[in-house]
Motif scaffolding. Structure first.
Motif, PDB file in Angstrom:
ATOM      1  N   TRP A 135       1.603 -10.644   3.027  1.00  0.00           N
ATOM      2  CA  TRP A 135       1.974 -10.616   1.614  1.00  0.00           C
ATOM      3  C   TRP A 135       0.730 -10.573   0.742  1.00  0.00           C
ATOM      4  N   PHE A 136       0.946 -10.299  -0.528  1.00  0.00           N
ATOM      5  CA  PHE A 136      -0.157 -10.094  -1.484  1.00  0.00           C
ATOM      6  C   PHE A 136      -1.026  -8.896  -1.095  1.00  0.00           C
ATOM      7  N   SER A 137      -0.412  -7.868  -0.510  1.00  0.00           N
ATOM      8  CA  SER A 137      -1.175  -6.631  -0.267  1.00  0.00           C
ATOM      9  C   SER A 137      -1.161  -5.863  -1.592  1.00  0.00           C
ATOM     10  N   THR A 138      -2.223  -6.066  -2.362  1.00  0.00           N
ATOM     11  CA  THR A 138      -2.262  -5.538  -3.730  1.00  0.00           C
ATOM     12  C   THR A 138      -2.283  -4.009  -3.715  1.00  0.00           C
ATOM     13  N   GLY A 139      -1.429  -3.432  -4.535  1.00  0.00           N
ATOM     14  CA  GLY A 139      -1.423  -1.979  -4.722  1.00  0.00           C
ATOM     15  C   GLY A 139      -0.421  -1.229  -3.873  1.00  0.00           C
ATOM     16  N   ALA A 140       0.205  -1.901  -2.891  1.00  0.00           N
ATOM     17  CA  ALA A 140       1.022  -1.169  -1.908  1.00  0.00           C
ATOM     18  C   ALA A 140       2.260  -0.512  -2.515  1.00  0.00           C
ATOM     19  N   ALA A 141       2.749  -1.008  -3.660  1.00  0.00           N
ATOM     20  CA  ALA A 141       3.990  -0.441  -4.217  1.00  0.00           C
ATOM     21  C   ALA A 141       3.766   0.904  -4.901  1.00  0.00           C
ATOM     22  N   SER A 142       2.510   1.237  -5.156  1.00  0.00           N
ATOM     23  CA  SER A 142       2.262   2.513  -5.830  1.00  0.00           C
ATOM     24  C   SER A 142       2.615   3.665  -4.883  1.00  0.00           C
ATOM     25  N   PRO A 143       3.336   4.669  -5.378  1.00  0.00           N
ATOM     26  CA  PRO A 143       3.633   5.813  -4.517  1.00  0.00           C
ATOM     27  C   PRO A 143       2.371   6.545  -4.079  1.00  0.00           C
ATOM     28  N   ARG A 144       1.247   6.278  -4.766  1.00  0.00           N
ATOM     29  CA  ARG A 144      -0.006   6.940  -4.415  1.00  0.00           C
ATOM     30  C   ARG A 144      -0.771   6.178  -3.330  1.00  0.00           C
ATOM     31  N   CYS A 145      -0.256   4.976  -2.966  1.00  0.00           N
ATOM     32  CA  CYS A 145      -0.942   4.177  -1.943  1.00  0.00           C
ATOM     33  C   CYS A 145      -0.515   4.665  -0.565  1.00  0.00           C
ATOM     34  N   LYS A 146      -1.442   5.218   0.193  1.00  0.00           N
ATOM     35  CA  LYS A 146      -1.089   5.901   1.442  1.00  0.00           C
ATOM     36  C   LYS A 146      -1.543   5.162   2.689  1.00  0.00           C
TER      37      LYS A 146
ATOM     38  N   LEU B 269     -12.367   8.776  -2.223  1.00  0.00           N
ATOM     39  CA  LEU B 269     -13.518   9.042  -3.104  1.00  0.00           C
ATOM     40  C   LEU B 269     -13.170  10.074  -4.180  1.00  0.00           C
ATOM     41  N   ASN B 270     -12.218  10.949  -3.843  1.00  0.00           N
ATOM     42  CA  ASN B 270     -11.804  11.968  -4.817  1.00  0.00           C
ATOM     43  C   ASN B 270     -10.655  11.508  -5.696  1.00  0.00           C
ATOM     44  N   GLY B 271     -10.222  10.272  -5.508  1.00  0.00           N
ATOM     45  CA  GLY B 271      -9.151   9.723  -6.349  1.00  0.00           C
ATOM     46  C   GLY B 271      -7.794  10.361  -6.100  1.00  0.00           C
ATOM     47  N   GLN B 272      -7.618  10.948  -4.906  1.00  0.00           N
ATOM     48  CA  GLN B 272      -6.331  11.631  -4.629  1.00  0.00           C
ATOM     49  C   GLN B 272      -5.281  10.672  -4.097  1.00  0.00           C
ATOM     50  N   ILE B 273      -5.725   9.592  -3.445  1.00  0.00           N
ATOM     51  CA  ILE B 273      -4.787   8.599  -2.913  1.00  0.00           C
ATOM     52  C   ILE B 273      -5.306   7.212  -3.271  1.00  0.00           C
ATOM     53  N   ARG B 274      -4.473   6.178  -3.028  1.00  0.00           N
ATOM     54  CA  ARG B 274      -4.930   4.805  -3.165  1.00  0.00           C
ATOM     55  C   ARG B 274      -4.696   4.079  -1.838  1.00  0.00           C
TER      56      ARG B 274
ATOM     57  N   VAL C  88      -3.588   1.729   8.862  1.00  0.00           N
ATOM     58  CA  VAL C  88      -2.160   1.962   9.076  1.00  0.00           C
ATOM     59  C   VAL C  88      -1.611   2.849   7.947  1.00  0.00           C
ATOM     60  N   PRO C  89      -1.250   4.099   8.266  1.00  0.00           N
ATOM     61  CA  PRO C  89      -0.627   4.934   7.221  1.00  0.00           C
ATOM     62  C   PRO C  89       0.664   4.252   6.767  1.00  0.00           C
ATOM     63  N   LEU C  90       0.871   4.175   5.452  1.00  0.00           N
ATOM     64  CA  LEU C  90       2.033   3.404   4.965  1.00  0.00           C
ATOM     65  C   LEU C  90       3.358   4.115   5.225  1.00  0.00           C
ATOM     66  N   ASP C  91       3.293   5.404   5.634  1.00  0.00           N
ATOM     67  CA  ASP C  91       4.558   6.065   5.976  1.00  0.00           C
ATOM     68  C   ASP C  91       4.864   5.952   7.472  1.00  0.00           C
ATOM     69  N   SER C  92       4.124   5.088   8.189  1.00  0.00           N
ATOM     70  CA  SER C  92       4.390   4.913   9.629  1.00  0.00           C
ATOM     71  C   SER C  92       5.764   4.283   9.811  1.00  0.00           C
TER      72      SER C  92
ATOM     73  N   ASN D  79     -12.336   5.690 -10.930  1.00  0.00           N
ATOM     74  CA  ASN D  79     -12.265   5.490  -9.468  1.00  0.00           C
ATOM     75  C   ASN D  79     -13.107   4.297  -9.014  1.00  0.00           C
ATOM     76  N   CYS D  80     -13.070   3.249  -9.799  1.00  0.00           N
ATOM     77  CA  CYS D  80     -13.871   2.062  -9.471  1.00  0.00           C
ATOM     78  C   CYS D  80     -12.993   0.814  -9.393  1.00  0.00           C
ATOM     79  N   SER D  81     -11.729   0.962  -8.984  1.00  0.00           N
ATOM     80  CA  SER D  81     -10.853  -0.211  -9.056  1.00  0.00           C
ATOM     81  C   SER D  81     -10.585  -0.806  -7.678  1.00  0.00           C
ATOM     82  N   ALA D  82     -10.342  -2.121  -7.695  1.00  0.00           N
ATOM     83  CA  ALA D  82      -9.955  -2.833  -6.484  1.00  0.00           C
ATOM     84  C   ALA D  82      -8.474  -2.539  -6.225  1.00  0.00           C
ATOM     85  N   PRO D  83      -8.026  -2.564  -4.977  1.00  0.00           N
ATOM     86  CA  PRO D  83      -8.801  -2.851  -3.766  1.00  0.00           C
ATOM     87  C   PRO D  83      -9.474  -1.614  -3.169  1.00  0.00           C
ATOM     88  N   ASP D  84      -9.338  -0.449  -3.844  1.00  0.00           N
ATOM     89  CA  ASP D  84      -9.888   0.772  -3.244  1.00  0.00           C
ATOM     90  C   ASP D  84     -11.400   0.704  -3.038  1.00  0.00           C
TER      91      ASP D  84
END
Ligand code: FAD
Length: 431
Positions: A167-178, A126-131, A202-206, A97-102
């Motif tokens: 653009w270049f929003s790193t990580g957004a394609a992961s289904p875990r990125c909320k 912090l609990n690694g449940q979402i990105r 901004v919640p990504l499911d908006s 749980n130490c990775s960018a951009p989180d």
């Protein structure tokens, strides 16, 4: 300056190295296999995360982590060698749980989030449940000058309405990125260009958020993904502003301080891995009757790489120590310096390793192409080299302007009353 690691850091270094050897590095081949097919999640990640957390190898990056928050708070100097160990493989930091951009996003949520924002976004992070992702750069403006950002954040009653393209929003394609932390303008007409921006969660499911593209970097789609996102009439409650409206620019500065140090620490781990691989390869193969390491040109590559890695590490430790002692403001110059020095150093060291591996160095049979791409990207991500050099030069010029300004005057001869024309002393040719 004191770069001694505490007992706590030394013990964690040993445990983390063992965990990397036992559980992470052996999974690299599987990671490559799963992600080459374009996946942004890997089947074994959640199990590895659970195991790492169980072993107390979790959330090392927040020096002011509270007792009721999961993880181990460490000073930046103590964190540096751990980031280096995790950084060896580009995907390994996520396990702990130490990775960018989180990490950068958690830092600013920790610093500026309201209790409700912390409950909804920081705790699951912090609990690694979402990105999460960070959505600042825009295709239509030169975003290395963040005052150019054009995304409109208009207030409408109790809501903000967001319109823009990032653009270049790193990580957004992961289904875990909320969630995205988005920077846009709430006050485009404010005379102070640094008070026009705000950061909004901004919640990504908006409704109105469309991830239109996962951009290939060096023509290659990565596991982490770098996304283009359209925000069209996206409505979020005004309570989603991070910190104070109009302070987005200064929050961005706060985010990029420790974030840049962490990137550099991880990059040094990658340079160190490429270096070890290069040296090991020269021990195995022979050309023209000699092991490759016996050729002088290879010895030059090995020696130069060792010198450059150690120089860069010392500068990073200095920046980390300054942050620990004096806060981000006290390390501003050094943070800018390492952001220039480290990616360029990594690029050179990894390039030498690629050359030393011969054709194999260009293939996915080594991690070298991915490591090189990351090093090259880092010369742009979190600000291009030129912008950091601009900051360093401006700080140095300001120091000189405020100083005595006479450093060279001691070396200049004073003018004398009896000055004579030297041509009177010269002898003409042929005289
Ligand atoms: C792999 C990768 C991941 C990224 N991840 C994210 C992310 O998660 N979130 C996000 O918001 N952004 C991200 N970025 C974007 C990155 O931060 C920007 O690309 C960078 O800040 C430069 O902005 P720009 O692309 O708009 O270039 P521009 O602002 O158009 O600048 C282009 C070039 O102009 C030159 N230049 C600019 N200013 C000066 C100056 N003062 N003096 C001399 N030359 C100058 C530099 O060479 C610079 O590279 C990522 C980028 C990459 C490549």
């Amino acid at each position: 300056m004191n770069f001694d690691y505490s007992e706590k850091s030394l013990a964690l270094q040993a445990r983390l190295s063992a965990f990397m050897e036992d559980h992470v590095i052996p999974r690299h081949a599987a990671f490559v296999q799963e992600t080459t097919a374009g996946s942004h999640v890997v089947s074994f990640m959640e199990d590895l995360k659970a195991l790492a957390r169980e072993e107390g190898l979790w959330n090392f990056f927040l020096s002011d982590l509270q007792e009721d928050e999961p993880g181990t708070p460490l000073s930046n100097v103590d964190y540096a060698p751990l980031a280096e160990i995790m950084g060896q493989l580009p995907w390994a930091s996520e396990v702990f749980n130490c990775s960018a951009p989180d990490t950068g996003n958690m830092e600013i949520l920790h610093m500026f989030g309201t209790p409700e924002q912390k409950e909804r976004w920081l705790n699951p992070l912090l609990n690694g449940q979402i990105r999460s992702c960070f959505s600042m750069t825009e295709p239509d403006v030169a975003s290395s000058d963040a005052t150019n950002i054009e995304t409109v954040i208009r207030r409408d009653g109790d809501e903000y309405v967001i319109n823009g393209r990032k653009w270049f929003s790193t990580g957004a394609a992961s289904p875990r990125c909320k969630v995205a932390i988005l920077m846009g303008k709430t006050a485009p007409d404010n005379a102070n260009r640094h008070e026009q921006q705000s950061m909004i969660l901004v919640p990504l499911d908006s409704e109105g958020v469309t991830i239109t593209r996962d951009i290939a970097v060096m023509n290659h789609h990565s596991y982490e993904s770098h996304c283009e996102i359209a925000y069209r009439n996206v409505r979020v409650p005004v309570s989603n502003v991070l910190g104070v409206e109009g302070e987005g620019f200064s929050i961005a500065q706060a985010r990029l301080g420790p974030g840049r140090v962490h990137h550099c620490m991880r990059s040094i781990g990658q340079a160190e891995l490429a270096f070890r691989m290069m040296v090991d390869r020269t021990l195995e193969r022979k050309t023209f009757g000699k092991f490759i390491h016996e050729h002088g040109m290879l010895q030059d590559k090995i020696a130069t790489s060792r010198i450059e890695i150690d120089q860069a590490r010392l500068l990073v430790l200095k920046a980390a120590w300054l942050i620990d002692e004096f806060g981000v403001a006290g390390a501003r110059n050094e943070v800018a310096m390492i952001k220039v020095v480290v990616p360029q150093m990594c690029e050179r060291v990894i390039d030498r390793a690629i050359q030393t591996f011969g054709g194999m160095g260009m293939t996915p049979d080594t991690p070298l192409p991915d490591l090189w791409t990351m090093a090259r990207s880092l010369r742009l991500a979190d600000g291009p080299d030129e912008v950091h050099k601009r900051s360093i030069a401006r700080m140095e010029v300001r120091k000189a302007q405020n100083g005595p300004r006479d450093s060279y005057k001691f070396f200049t001869l004073p003018s004398r009353a009896d000055e004579r024309d030297i041509r009177q002393d010269s002898v003409s040719v042929g005289e």
